[in-house]
Design a protein around this motif. Structure first.
Motif, PDB file in Angstrom:
ATOM      1  N   SER A  26       0.810  -1.220   0.000  1.00  0.00           N
ATOM      2  CA  SER A  26       0.000   0.000   0.000  1.00  0.00           C
ATOM      3  C   SER A  26       0.841   1.266   0.000  1.00  0.00           C
ATOM      4  CB  SER A  26      -0.879   0.019   1.253  1.00  0.00           C
ATOM      5  OG  SER A  26      -0.060   0.012   2.417  1.00  0.00           O
ATOM      6  N   GLY A  27       2.039   1.167   0.555  1.00  0.00           N
ATOM      7  CA  GLY A  27       2.857   2.374   0.721  1.00  0.00           C
ATOM      8  C   GLY A  27       2.315   3.277   1.811  1.00  0.00           C
ATOM      9  N   LEU A  54      16.897   5.991   0.712  1.00  0.00           N
ATOM     10  CA  LEU A  54      15.643   5.251   0.900  1.00  0.00           C
ATOM     11  C   LEU A  54      15.027   4.865  -0.429  1.00  0.00           C
ATOM     12  CD1 LEU A  54      13.350   4.196   2.718  1.00  0.00           C
ATOM     13  CD2 LEU A  54      12.341   6.488   2.622  1.00  0.00           C
ATOM     14  N   LEU A  55      14.817   3.568  -0.596  1.00  0.00           N
ATOM     15  CA  LEU A  55      14.135   3.076  -1.796  1.00  0.00           C
ATOM     16  C   LEU A  55      12.772   2.508  -1.393  1.00  0.00           C
ATOM     17  CD1 LEU A  55      15.609   1.119  -4.755  1.00  0.00           C
ATOM     18  CD2 LEU A  55      13.563   0.233  -3.668  1.00  0.00           C
ATOM     19  N   ALA A  56      11.734   2.989  -2.022  1.00  0.00           N
ATOM     20  CA  ALA A  56      10.381   2.480  -1.752  1.00  0.00           C
ATOM     21  C   ALA A  56      10.072   1.381  -2.756  1.00  0.00           C
ATOM     22  CB  ALA A  56       9.364   3.601  -1.899  1.00  0.00           C
ATOM     23  N   LEU A  57       9.736   0.204  -2.247  1.00  0.00           N
ATOM     24  CA  LEU A  57       9.271  -0.865  -3.138  1.00  0.00           C
ATOM     25  C   LEU A  57       7.772  -0.999  -2.847  1.00  0.00           C
ATOM     26  CD1 LEU A  57      11.043  -4.339  -3.495  1.00  0.00           C
ATOM     27  CD2 LEU A  57       8.735  -3.800  -4.202  1.00  0.00           C
ATOM     28  N   THR A  58       6.956  -0.486  -3.728  1.00  0.00           N
ATOM     29  CA  THR A  58       5.529  -0.390  -3.423  1.00  0.00           C
ATOM     30  C   THR A  58       4.675  -0.595  -4.671  1.00  0.00           C
ATOM     31  OG1 THR A  58       3.809   1.053  -2.489  1.00  0.00           O
ATOM     32  CG2 THR A  58       5.593   2.148  -3.639  1.00  0.00           C
ATOM     33  N   THR A  71       5.979  -2.104  -8.048  1.00  0.00           N
ATOM     34  CA  THR A  71       5.485  -3.380  -8.548  1.00  0.00           C
ATOM     35  C   THR A  71       4.258  -3.028  -9.391  1.00  0.00           C
ATOM     36  OG1 THR A  71       4.228  -3.524  -6.507  1.00  0.00           O
ATOM     37  CG2 THR A  71       6.248  -4.799  -6.631  1.00  0.00           C
ATOM     38  N   ARG A  72       3.897  -3.880 -10.288  1.00  0.00           N
ATOM     39  CA  ARG A  72       2.747  -3.556 -11.137  1.00  0.00           C
ATOM     40  C   ARG A  72       1.703  -4.653 -11.001  1.00  0.00           C
ATOM     41  NH1 ARG A  72       6.761  -2.562 -16.050  1.00  0.00           N
ATOM     42  NH2 ARG A  72       7.567  -0.486 -15.564  1.00  0.00           N
TER      43      ARG A  72
END
Ligand code: G6P
Length: 607
Positions: free
Chosen positions: A348-349, A368-372, A389-390
């Motif tokens: 969801s982030g 900081l890397l967001a994987l969302t 992500t898709r």
């Protein structure tokens, strides 16, 4: 995932489009819009809920009986009025809506810009309107064909022009598209439920096909030319079943969407040589080469994706990697230092703990890397780099497709960093790229094993306690398998490294205790077999998840769920699928509310 609507007929198009879009709401969206032609093309669109679009149409109505509509789930560019679809070319003579991803949009955009084109949005979609306009010489179908010939990716595209009123042209490359055949009117939609109220007769547009829609019906052709004869499909489902694509639950639908999710998460990001192009990951090769520690922080299923990430980063990149529950990390005074990379993983982030841990890492100087999965989410706004992500919106509370997409993103990140550091050589990169490209097929094959999974579910449905074991990557996957089972079946289960069993939990294994064993890692294969033997000696019931050509395992396990043989580095991705299905089927046998398990929330935005 975006939703598409189209209408050609005698009735006013705007209210019908609006109503169809409302029926596509369940797919998730962040903005909505419609375009209607009546001599000219008129567009109304707005960020936010469909009610905002409806209000706009009320104050500024459009008349006309042919039109297209769209609900957008952001991929390129944040949710906004400008990025909402439909998009037109600069002259306003051509209009498009689009679902999916144009992989080569940056190079297309640059080329168009050198020819003087100006863009008003950040979307890949707007480029398509420009391309169609540029290709048009009096024949919309031919122009669309030429335009899509220049675009790479997985998408559904719908186009209208004021020069050919009464006609909608659409193309399908992977992303879904259906035609609803009414009486003197025709509908187009990305999903059957959008138009089920008006008709039960459908033409399914297949991959690689183009469809021409008028009020009198639709004709399908191959994108490269040549007519196609499609049989009419008569739908018996009710509206609720239709939303779930004919599946009984969203969880099952989402599990079955995974081959497409893997394809989409990889789309445009990986070449055959294993070079990964990650559009919003902005650190340079210097940073990738010099970073000395990776921190992963997340909660729940995302944390389990992090466990896989840790294994991959340490094994492939040889970078020390810590994976921390966000709710622990934020209060643990972690030793995060400048020169490190923090990967915060969150579907969801918006998970409060993950946001707090990510911000803490940033204040300590980490990148900081967001994987969302959610474009424009708070986590993505806080981050220096973003890896989306898709998976499209996930509706079932128990996460499945988002998890798999997170794993894919982690492999891509490992390739990106590994090539920069020189630790992933060409051979390894090509091997991983090859394995990743095979995954959609492998996941699909794993989905085909449903009958054996149902048999396994029947075996464990009345158990009091269930254990999951594995080593290395298999342990990481076992953790997620156990969580899935708990979440939807309410059975007690626990996962542990296979070698840990004999240090305590074995005391609980008695006749008939189910022990689910994930065994894909060649390097520790015999070690896991030893754990299986320990279980068998106490009368435990071993259900293994193993490669299809693994003959040895059948000599030890009571039952084997098979997955296609893969590179050991990637095998666990497919191994997750039978475990998801197992959780689903056990919950189903127990008669639970699978999509909304008791006490759980999809997104935990409070501490
Ligand atoms: C909740 C959900 C889980 C999810 C976790 C983290 O507990 O029920 O399915 O894994 O939150 O959510 P996130 O959106 O941060 O991935």
């Amino acid at each position: 995932m975006c939703g598409i609507m189209g209408y050609a007929g005698p009735r006013a198009a705007a209210p019908l489009l609006l109503e169809g879009l409302r029926r596509l709401e369940y797919r998730g969206y962040d903005s909505a819009g419609i375009a209607v032609t009546n001599g000219e093309i008129h567009v109304r669109k707005a960020e936010g809920k469909i009610d905002r679009l409806a209000a706009l149409l009320e104050s500024d109505p459009i008349e006309g009986s042919i039109g297209i509509g769209h609900t957008r789930w952001a991929t390129h560019g944040a949710p906004s009025d400008l990025n909402a679809h439909p998009h037109t070319d600069p002259s306003g003579e051509f209009v498009v809506v689009h679902n999916g991803i144009i992989e080569n949009y940056l190079s297309l955009r640059e080329r168009l810009e050198t020819r003087g084109h100006e863009f008003t949005s950040e979307t890949d979609t707007e480029i398509l309107a420009h391309l169609v306009a540029e290709e048009y010489d009096g024949d919309l179908v031919a122009a669309v064909r030429r335009a899509v010939g220049r675009a790479e990716g997985a998408y559904a595209l719908v186009v209208m022009t004021m020069h050919e009123p009464g006609k909608i042209v659409a193309v399908r490359r992977i992303s879904p598209l259906v035609v609803g055949l009414g009486d003197g009117e025709t509908f187009l939609a990305s999903d059957i439920p959008a138009v089920l109220e008006h008709t039960r007769d459908f033409l399914i547009v297949e991959d690689g096909e183009l469809v021409i829609v008028t009020k009198d019906g639709a004709s399908i052709e191959a994108i490269d030319g040549g007519p196609i004869d499609r049989e009419v499909l008569h739908i018996e489902w009710d509206a609720e079943q239709a939303e779930k694509g004919g599946f009984d639950h969203f969880m099952l639908k989402e599990i079955h969407e995974q081959p497409v999710v893997v394809t989409e998460t990889l789309a445009g990001r990986l070449d055959e040589d294993g070079h990964a192009w990650l559009e919003d990951v902005e650190f340079d090769d210097y940073f990738a080469s010099s970073l000395d520690h990776i921190w992963i922080t997340a909660c729940g299923t995302a944390y389990h994706a992090g466990l896989v990430g840790k294994e991959i980063f340490q094994r492939v990149l040889r970078i020390p990697t810590s994976v921390e529950y966000a709710h622990e990390m934020r209060y643990a005074d972690p030793l995060v230092r400048p020169g490190s990379l923090t990967v915060a993983i969150s579907q969801s982030g918006e998970t409060a703990d993950t946001l707090a841990a990510a911000r803490l890492a940033k204040t300590r100087g980490s990148r900081l890397l967001a994987l969302t999965n959610v474009v424009g989410s708070t986590l993505s706004r806080d981050a220096d780099d973003i890896l989306y992500t898709r998976a499209g919106p996930e509706i079932a509370v128990a996460s499945t497709k988002a998890y798999l997409a997170m794993l894919i993103a982690e492999y891509l990140l490992a390739l990106r960093i590994g090539r920069a550091r020189g630790i992933v050589d060409e051979a390894l990169a090509a091997r991983v790229a090859h394995g990743l490209n095979l995954l959609p097929e492998h996941v699909d094959a794993a989905l085909g094993q449903d009958a054996s999974v149902i048999a396994a579910a029947e075996r464990i449905v009345d158990a009091d306690d269930i254990y999951f074991i594995g080593r290395g990557l298999d342990h990481a996957v076992a953790m997620e398998g156990s969580l899935k089972l708990k979440e939807v079946s309410y059975l007690h289960s626990e996962a542990m490294p296979a070698g840990e069993l004999k240090h305590g939990t074995l005391a609980l294994v008695t006749a008939g205790t189910p022990v689910i064993t994930v065994i894909t890692q060649g390097a520790v294969y015999d070690k896991t077999i030893s754990a299986v033997q320990e279980v068998k000696a106490r009368g435990g019931d071993v259900i293994a998840v193993a490669y299809e050509d693994d003959r040895e395992i059948a000599k030890h396990a009571d039952m084997v769920l098979r997955i296609p043989r893969a590179d050991d580095l990637l095998g666990p991705v497919t191994a997750a699928v039978p475990l998801q299905l197992l959780a689903y089927h056990v919950a189903r046998l127990r008669g639970h509310d699978i999509d909304q398990p008791r006490n759980l929330a999809k997104s935990v935005t409070v501490e």
